[in-house]
Design an enzyme around this catalytic site. Structure first.
Site, short mmCIF file in Angstrom:
data_model
loop_
_atom_site.label_atom_id
_atom_site.label_comp_id
_atom_site.label_asym_id
_atom_site.label_seq_id
_atom_site.Cartn_x
_atom_site.Cartn_y
_atom_site.Cartn_z
N LYS A 22 -10.54 -8.29 16.83
CA LYS A 22 -8.72 -8.52 17.10
C LYS A 22 -8.34 -7.66 16.02
CE LYS A 22 -7.77 -12.00 14.97
NZ LYS A 22 -6.36 -11.96 13.57
N ASN A 23 -9.28 -7.55 14.87
CA ASN A 23 -8.20 -7.27 13.59
C ASN A 23 -8.34 -5.56 14.06
OD1 ASN A 23 -7.28 -9.71 12.97
ND2 ASN A 23 -9.11 -9.68 11.44
N ARG A 92 1.19 -11.61 12.98
CA ARG A 92 1.26 -11.29 11.63
C ARG A 92 1.38 -9.63 11.87
NH1 ARG A 92 2.54 -11.68 6.02
NH2 ARG A 92 1.27 -9.73 5.10
N CYS A 116 -1.36 -16.98 10.93
CA CYS A 116 -1.81 -18.34 10.54
C CYS A 116 -1.36 -18.99 9.28
CB CYS A 116 -3.28 -18.28 10.04
SG CYS A 116 -4.12 -18.10 11.40
N ARG A 121 1.68 -15.08 2.66
CA ARG A 121 2.15 -13.67 2.79
C ARG A 121 3.06 -13.34 2.88
NH1 ARG A 121 -1.40 -14.70 8.47
NH2 ARG A 121 -2.68 -13.12 7.47
N PRO A 122 3.09 -12.98 1.55
CA PRO A 122 3.96 -11.79 1.50
C PRO A 122 4.56 -10.43 1.84
CG PRO A 122 3.19 -11.99 -0.18
CD PRO A 122 2.55 -12.93 0.56
N ASP A 124 5.90 -7.92 -0.23
CA ASP A 124 5.89 -6.54 -0.82
C ASP A 124 5.85 -5.23 -0.83
OD1 ASP A 124 4.19 -8.63 -1.49
OD2 ASP A 124 4.44 -7.68 -3.95
N LEU A 125 4.28 -5.42 -0.56
CA LEU A 125 3.49 -3.79 -0.79
C LEU A 125 3.71 -3.33 0.03
CD1 LEU A 125 0.58 -5.27 -1.94
CD2 LEU A 125 2.08 -4.49 -3.46
N ASP A 305 -11.33 -15.12 5.98
CA ASP A 305 -11.45 -15.67 7.47
C ASP A 305 -13.15 -16.34 7.68
OD1 ASP A 305 -9.81 -12.58 8.69
OD2 ASP A 305 -9.37 -14.51 7.47
N VAL A 327 -8.09 -15.30 -2.05
CA VAL A 327 -7.43 -14.89 -1.22
C VAL A 327 -5.89 -15.59 -0.62
CG1 VAL A 327 -7.35 -12.74 1.00
CG2 VAL A 327 -9.15 -13.09 -0.47
N ARG A 397 -6.71 -17.51 19.75
CA ARG A 397 -5.71 -16.54 18.86
C ARG A 397 -6.64 -15.15 18.52
NH1 ARG A 397 -1.88 -17.77 14.43
NH2 ARG A 397 -1.70 -15.18 14.57
C1 EPZ Z 1 -5.42 -9.04 7.30
O1 EPZ Z 1 -4.48 -10.03 7.03
C2 EPZ Z 1 -6.13 -9.73 8.41
N1 EPZ Z 1 -5.48 -9.86 10.01
C3 EPZ Z 1 -6.53 -12.30 7.92
O2 EPZ Z 1 -7.16 -12.25 9.07
C4 EPZ Z 1 -7.43 -11.49 7.25
O3 EPZ Z 1 -7.77 -12.71 6.82
C5 EPZ Z 1 -6.56 -10.96 5.78
O4 EPZ Z 1 -6.09 -9.12 6.41
C6 EPZ Z 1 -7.39 -10.88 4.61
O5 EPZ Z 1 -8.64 -10.02 4.89
C7 EPZ Z 1 -4.80 -9.04 10.70
O6 EPZ Z 1 -5.99 -7.73 10.32
C8 EPZ Z 1 -4.29 -9.10 11.43
P1 EPZ Z 1 -3.72 -9.04 3.38
P2 EPZ Z 1 -3.49 -9.47 6.12
O7 EPZ Z 1 -2.27 -7.84 3.47
O8 EPZ Z 1 -3.13 -7.64 6.08
C9 EPZ Z 1 -1.23 -10.74 -0.25
C10 EPZ Z 1 -7.65 -14.16 10.93
O9 EPZ Z 1 -8.25 -15.19 10.57
N2 EPZ Z 1 -0.02 -9.91 0.10
O10 EPZ Z 1 -5.29 -8.61 2.62
O11 EPZ Z 1 -2.06 -10.51 6.23
C11 EPZ Z 1 -1.68 -12.19 0.46
O12 EPZ Z 1 -0.67 -12.86 0.03
C12 EPZ Z 1 -6.74 -13.50 9.94
O13 EPZ Z 1 -8.19 -12.94 11.66
C13 EPZ Z 1 0.80 -9.36 -0.76
O14 EPZ Z 1 0.65 -10.21 -1.95
O15 EPZ Z 1 -3.46 -9.87 4.41
C14 EPZ Z 1 -2.80 -11.98 0.50
O16 EPZ Z 1 -2.61 -13.28 -0.54
C15 EPZ Z 1 -5.75 -14.50 8.82
N3 EPZ Z 1 1.79 -8.62 -1.07
C16 EPZ Z 1 -3.49 -10.39 -0.04
O17 EPZ Z 1 -2.72 -9.88 -0.30
C17 EPZ Z 1 1.97 -8.29 0.68
O18 EPZ Z 1 2.76 -7.11 1.01
C18 EPZ Z 1 -4.55 -10.34 1.21
O19 EPZ Z 1 -3.68 -10.52 2.58
C19 EPZ Z 1 0.46 -7.97 1.68
C20 EPZ Z 1 -0.21 -8.58 1.36
#
Ligand code: EPZ
Length: 431
Positions: A22-23, A92, A116, A121-122, A124-125, A305, A327, A397
């Protein structure tokens, strides 16, 4: 709403095949916007999130054809730079439209993405990285309008190795002027696969899979054909199922290299994990399942996950297992359901203490998110009696053909529609 009804206490045996990731599929669909030539993506799973992503890109004008697990995409007809909020706010991955639309057309308009509810889930980055490349953002009535005359490469340091932000910036950088360096980039296999797909389209990328990714902008990208790798989280979920209620389950279409942290923890607990042949894993339950401690980390650490499904396994282990989630800040919503089924779990901030050897019993519980729902399925498979898991759509999903796959292993799972839905359908048929 639909629910899943699971009769527990069946020993599962036989073979189960893991679907495409999926991802990986979701960012590849977004990346297909970067070219006006046809793209073919193979082994795409039939999942709710993928269907929504296909609806989003077709709403902005992309041609979308599906034939079994193959996607045929054509972005030469894209004529809009935003999609309906009702679609965007369901997943997302809708945020991943930003990079490609800005790179190709210099504009995009997006509202708050969904996904989810496992934390704040900010984004900002994502904003920081794209702004560093010259994107100007304006906010209006919950929408963010992004514009850029020409993306300019830059050196971007990510405060945390965000998967989504790495993917968005990488896609934007493929058509930017000059070189972009992403430092503290995410190392996940999904990032590596996106880099592989973009490279097949003619992008110039190096370092994916390390914390420093370099992208040299090119003038345009061509079409490509790409096969999606197996879903490592689905594979890991079935490895845990096999460890918890299996009698020798063989899992096909697995990249075991992507699951080293899980394999290490299962073996520490006494479970036998053998790659019986390339891409095929045989999992044999422990004769004495030992409680272990895990801490989730960005790849290559223990994947967040798989934290909820693993916590279900620990309810059956001997001793006290601890789980620390680093995380996401709200990823223990499945604990309520597990407790209602008899699990002995103590929650303390970002840590769980699980006293194992619990006799679980069937109950009526509610799925709150995708992987939390998977945790409840696992517990239901081990429980005495029947469990009804409400809001089954969360599972749709991320787990393709869940009932079919479990029933083919000797389980007993069926889907139940809510009385309201049956009534609504009945009354509609008399209308
Ligand atoms: C991806 O989400 C996956 N989703 C998630 O899988 C997975 O849990 C996650 O990566 C971590 O491996 C998809 O690929 C569609 P992140 P993503 O940005 O990209 C912080 C599932 O069940 N962060 O790596 O949203 C955030 O708060 C889903 O399949 C910022 O602070 O994850 C978190 O603490 C759930 N600022 C950490 O980074 C930002 O701008 C990881 O988030 C972005 C993220």
């Amino acid at each position: 709403m639909e629910s899943l009804v699971i009769e527990g206490n069946h020993t599962l045996r036989g073979r189960v095949r893991v679907s495409g990731s999926k991802n990986v599929s979701l960012p590849l669909i977004a990346a297909s916007l970067l070219t006006d030539e046809p793209v073919i993506i193979e082994d795409v799973p039939c999942l709710l999130d993928v269907c929504i992503m296909k609806e989003i890109v077709s709403e902005i004008g992309m041609g979308v054809g599906t034939e079994k697990h193959n996607l045929y995409l054509d972005a030469s007809t894209v004529n809009r730079f935003t999609a309906s909020h009702s679609l965007i706010n369901q997943i997302r991955a809708s945020i991943l439209l930003l990079g490609p639309l800005l790179a190709r057309f210099g504009r995009a308009k997006i509202s708050a993405p969904g996904g989810c509810s496992i934390g704040s889930r900010p984004l900002d980055l994502h904003w920081k990285g794209l702004a560093a490349m010259g994107v100007k953002f304006t906010q209006r009535n919950g929408w963010v309008e992004a514009r850029s005359n020409r993306l300019i490469g830059n050196h971007i340091y990510l405060d945390c190795p965000s998967v989504g932000a790495t993917e968005n910036i990488m896609m934007a950088a493929t058509l930017a002027k000059g070189e972009t360096i992403i430092e503290n980039a995410a190392l996940e296999p999904e990032v590596v696969e996106l880099s592989g797909f973009l490279t097949a389209m003619g992008a110039s990328i190096s370092g994916a899979g390390t914390s420093i990714i370099r992208i040299k902008g090119v003038s345009s990208l061509k079409g490509a054909r790409y096969r999606v790798i197996p879903d490592r989280i689905e594979a890991g979920t079935y490895m845990i199922v096999a460890a918890m209620v299996g009698g020798g389950v063989i899992i096909e279409n697995v990249v075991l290299d992507h699951l080293k942290p899980l394999t290490a923890k299962l073996e520490e607990a006494g479970v036998q994990v053998v790659e019986s042949k390339p891409g095929e894993v045989t999992v044999t339950p422990a004769s004495f399942l030992q409680a272990v401690d895990i801490e989730t980390m960005p790849y290559p650490g223990f994947p967040t996950d798989l934290q909820p499904p693993f916590s279900s396994l620990m309810t059956q282990a001997h001793g006290l297992g601890t789980i620390r989630e680093t995380v996401f800040e709200n990823r223990f919503r499945h604990v309520e359901g597990l407790t209602r089924m008899g699990a002995d779990i103590r929650l303390n901030g970002q840590s769980l203490s699980i006293t194992g050897n619990s006799n679980l019993w069937g109950n009526r519980v509610q799925a709150t998110d995708l992987r939390g729902g998977a945790a409840l399925v696992l517990a239901a498979l081990a429980a005495e009696g029947k469990t009804e898991i409400l809001e089954a759509h969360h599972l749709d999903r991320g787990y393709e053909d869940l009932e079919l796959k479990i029933n083919n292993l000797g389980g007993n799972v069926y889907r139940k529609r809510s009385r309201q839905e049956d009534y609504a359908q009945a009354s509609a048929s008399y209308a």
